[in-house]
Design a protein around this motif. Structure first.
Motif, PDB file in Angstrom:
ATOM      1  N   ASP A 201       0.913  -1.172   0.214  1.00  0.00           N
ATOM      2  CA  ASP A 201       0.058  -0.069   0.040  1.00  0.00           C
ATOM      3  C   ASP A 201       0.727   1.145   0.078  1.00  0.00           C
ATOM      4  N   ARG A 202       2.027   1.138   0.759  1.00  0.00           N
ATOM      5  CA  ARG A 202       2.945   2.324   0.849  1.00  0.00           C
ATOM      6  C   ARG A 202       3.512   2.485  -0.622  1.00  0.00           C
ATOM      7  N   VAL A 203       3.971   1.726  -1.490  1.00  0.00           N
ATOM      8  CA  VAL A 203       4.361   1.697  -2.538  1.00  0.00           C
ATOM      9  C   VAL A 203       3.401   2.153  -3.587  1.00  0.00           C
ATOM     10  N   ARG A 204       2.300   1.702  -3.535  1.00  0.00           N
ATOM     11  CA  ARG A 204       1.095   2.300  -4.558  1.00  0.00           C
ATOM     12  C   ARG A 204       0.846   3.892  -3.981  1.00  0.00           C
ATOM     13  N   GLU A 205       0.777   4.059  -2.936  1.00  0.00           N
ATOM     14  CA  GLU A 205       0.642   5.562  -2.353  1.00  0.00           C
ATOM     15  C   GLU A 205       1.675   6.360  -2.925  1.00  0.00           C
ATOM     16  N   ALA A 206       2.992   6.040  -3.049  1.00  0.00           N
ATOM     17  CA  ALA A 206       4.393   6.662  -3.179  1.00  0.00           C
ATOM     18  C   ALA A 206       4.033   6.901  -4.916  1.00  0.00           C
ATOM     19  N   THR A 207       3.615   5.924  -5.566  1.00  0.00           N
ATOM     20  CA  THR A 207       3.492   5.870  -6.965  1.00  0.00           C
ATOM     21  C   THR A 207       2.316   7.224  -7.364  1.00  0.00           C
ATOM     22  N   ALA A 208       1.179   7.100  -6.720  1.00  0.00           N
ATOM     23  CA  ALA A 208       0.116   8.059  -6.794  1.00  0.00           C
ATOM     24  C   ALA A 208       0.745   9.735  -6.429  1.00  0.00           C
ATOM     25  N   ILE A 209       1.833   9.812  -5.478  1.00  0.00           N
ATOM     26  CA  ILE A 209       2.373  11.043  -4.982  1.00  0.00           C
ATOM     27  C   ILE A 209       3.054  11.499  -6.241  1.00  0.00           C
ATOM     28  N   ILE A 210       4.004  10.660  -6.738  1.00  0.00           N
ATOM     29  CA  ILE A 210       4.857  10.742  -8.143  1.00  0.00           C
ATOM     30  C   ILE A 210       4.033  11.466  -9.140  1.00  0.00           C
ATOM     31  N   LYS A 211       2.732  10.457  -9.472  1.00  0.00           N
ATOM     32  CA  LYS A 211       2.082  11.071 -10.761  1.00  0.00           C
ATOM     33  C   LYS A 211       1.595  12.368 -10.425  1.00  0.00           C
ATOM     34  N   LYS A 212       1.144  12.779  -9.316  1.00  0.00           N
ATOM     35  CA  LYS A 212       0.435  14.301  -9.036  1.00  0.00           C
ATOM     36  C   LYS A 212       1.765  15.227  -8.947  1.00  0.00           C
ATOM     37  N   ARG A 213       2.739  15.075  -8.416  1.00  0.00           N
ATOM     38  CA  ARG A 213       3.938  16.124  -8.417  1.00  0.00           C
ATOM     39  C   ARG A 213       4.713  16.086  -9.798  1.00  0.00           C
ATOM     40  N   ALA A 214       4.955  15.029 -10.453  1.00  0.00           N
ATOM     41  CA  ALA A 214       5.753  14.960 -11.438  1.00  0.00           C
ATOM     42  C   ALA A 214       4.955  14.326 -12.711  1.00  0.00           C
ATOM     43  N   PRO A 215       4.088  14.747 -13.141  1.00  0.00           N
ATOM     44  CA  PRO A 215       3.011  14.219 -14.298  1.00  0.00           C
ATOM     45  C   PRO A 215       3.925  13.962 -15.426  1.00  0.00           C
ATOM     46  N   GLU A 216       5.132  14.611 -15.796  1.00  0.00           N
ATOM     47  CA  GLU A 216       5.555  14.278 -16.862  1.00  0.00           C
ATOM     48  C   GLU A 216       6.562  12.971 -16.862  1.00  0.00           C
ATOM     49  N   LEU A 217       6.719  12.519 -15.421  1.00  0.00           N
ATOM     50  CA  LEU A 217       7.601  11.550 -15.474  1.00  0.00           C
ATOM     51  C   LEU A 217       6.753   9.995 -15.620  1.00  0.00           C
ATOM     52  N   VAL A 218       7.518   9.062 -16.484  1.00  0.00           N
ATOM     53  CA  VAL A 218       6.838   7.871 -16.653  1.00  0.00           C
ATOM     54  C   VAL A 218       7.175   7.000 -15.471  1.00  0.00           C
ATOM     55  N   VAL A 219       6.045   6.521 -14.628  1.00  0.00           N
ATOM     56  CA  VAL A 219       5.994   5.960 -13.615  1.00  0.00           C
ATOM     57  C   VAL A 219       4.941   4.799 -13.410  1.00  0.00           C
ATOM     58  N   ASP A 220       5.197   3.519 -12.924  1.00  0.00           N
ATOM     59  CA  ASP A 220       4.083   2.734 -12.533  1.00  0.00           C
ATOM     60  C   ASP A 220       4.532   2.029 -11.400  1.00  0.00           C
ATOM     61  N   GLY A 221       3.516   1.212 -10.815  1.00  0.00           N
ATOM     62  CA  GLY A 221       3.735   0.534  -9.663  1.00  0.00           C
ATOM     63  C   GLY A 221       2.581   0.347  -8.778  1.00  0.00           C
ATOM     64  N   GLU A 222       2.777  -0.529  -7.739  1.00  0.00           N
ATOM     65  CA  GLU A 222       3.509  -1.306  -7.453  1.00  0.00           C
ATOM     66  C   GLU A 222       3.891  -2.447  -8.256  1.00  0.00           C
ATOM     67  N   MET A 223       5.061  -3.084  -8.818  1.00  0.00           N
ATOM     68  CA  MET A 223       5.321  -4.157  -9.306  1.00  0.00           C
ATOM     69  C   MET A 223       6.409  -4.818  -8.699  1.00  0.00           C
ATOM     70  N   GLN A 224       6.822  -6.094  -9.095  1.00  0.00           N
ATOM     71  CA  GLN A 224       7.802  -6.966  -8.973  1.00  0.00           C
ATOM     72  C   GLN A 224       8.835  -6.422  -9.692  1.00  0.00           C
ATOM     73  N   ALA A 225       9.971  -6.927  -9.169  1.00  0.00           N
ATOM     74  CA  ALA A 225      11.383  -6.632 -10.060  1.00  0.00           C
ATOM     75  C   ALA A 225      11.240  -7.232 -11.393  1.00  0.00           C
ATOM     76  N   ASP A 226      10.853  -8.634 -11.535  1.00  0.00           N
ATOM     77  CA  ASP A 226      10.765  -9.147 -12.771  1.00  0.00           C
ATOM     78  C   ASP A 226       9.757  -8.737 -13.991  1.00  0.00           C
ATOM     79  N   THR A 227       8.973  -8.186 -13.268  1.00  0.00           N
ATOM     80  CA  THR A 227       7.777  -7.385 -14.119  1.00  0.00           C
ATOM     81  C   THR A 227       8.367  -6.305 -14.667  1.00  0.00           C
TER      82      THR A 227
END
Length: 227
Positions: A201-227
């Motif tokens: 949940d923490r990683v999912r929340e962090a991803t949402a924060i990034i999308k809000k503060r840096a919308p130009e950044l390509v980011v996704d998660g939470e995901m496993q390393a192999d994914t």
């Protein structure tokens, strides 16, 4: 070329790297160490004379000023002037102070030292830039196919969602300095909600924060390393 100070100026790897830096005109190395030891090692390595500045901290004309600045920075943390003098004899403290005082443009250390011994002087002397809440570690991995940045694998234990978001955005900033357009994967042991847990949940929340503060950044998660 930028002036890069190396705290482990007597180390073989640093001497070889410095020779390359000079040869390829990448940077101007400043080596911290004993001139006689460095000269002997250069001869042993077949590198001859090296057009690099060599500084023995205790003999530097800047040493008294560095001690005073360090005492000013740390006196409210219990450091006495005598202790400031002793700590400034350390190449890591001296190199970090060179950067702070504008006598170098960059500081490289840690090839033969424990991580805390390298990072602590940087935290005490160089410190973080305004607006950054904490430092984080970042590894660069170059493979035949790609370049990867991994953060934070060294410093922070169980960072909050806010801290994770900041670490990711700062890491993306570093990638851009290397002319690499970042694509950020926020890692966890879960793929997009496949496992519900406070850590995912923490990683999912962090991803949402990034999308809000840096919308130009390509980011996704939470995901496993192999994914």
């Amino acid at each position: 070329p930028k002036r890069i100070v190396f705290s482990e100026g007597e180390h073989e790897k640093i001497l070889r790297a410095s020779a390359r830096l000079i040869e390829e005109k990448i940077a101007s190395p400043i080596l911290l160490g004993r001139p006689t030891v460095i000269e002997t090692k250069l001869q042993e390595l077949g590198l001859g004379k090296l057009a690099a500045e060599v500084i023995e901290p205790a003999r530097s004309p800047h040493f008294p000023a560095y001690v005073e600045e360090y005492f000013r920075l740390r006196q409210r943390s219990g450091i006495t002037r005598r202790e400031a003098h002793e700590e400034m004899l350390s190449s890591n403290h001296f190199g970090a102070m060179m950067l702070r005082m504008g006598d170098a443009d960059g500081f490289v250390a840690g090839v033969s030292q424990h991580y805390p011994d390298t990072i602590r002087p940087a935290l005490q002397i160089i410190r973080t830039r305004p607006g950054v809440s904490r430092v984080s570690g970042l590894y660069l991995l170059a493979t035949k196919r790609n370049v990867y940045f991994f953060a934070d694998t060294t410093v922070n234990i169980e960072p909050t969602a806010e801290q994770l978001a900041e670490i990711a955005m700062l890491s993306a900033e570093v990638a851009r300095r290397f002319n690499i357009e970042p694509r950020v994967a926020m890692l966890s042991f879960s793929n997009f909600g496949s496992t519900r847990h406070r850590l995912t949940d923490r990683v999912r929340e962090a991803t949402a924060i990034i999308k809000k503060r840096a919308p130009e950044l390509v980011v996704d998660g939470e995901m496993q390393a192999d994914t």
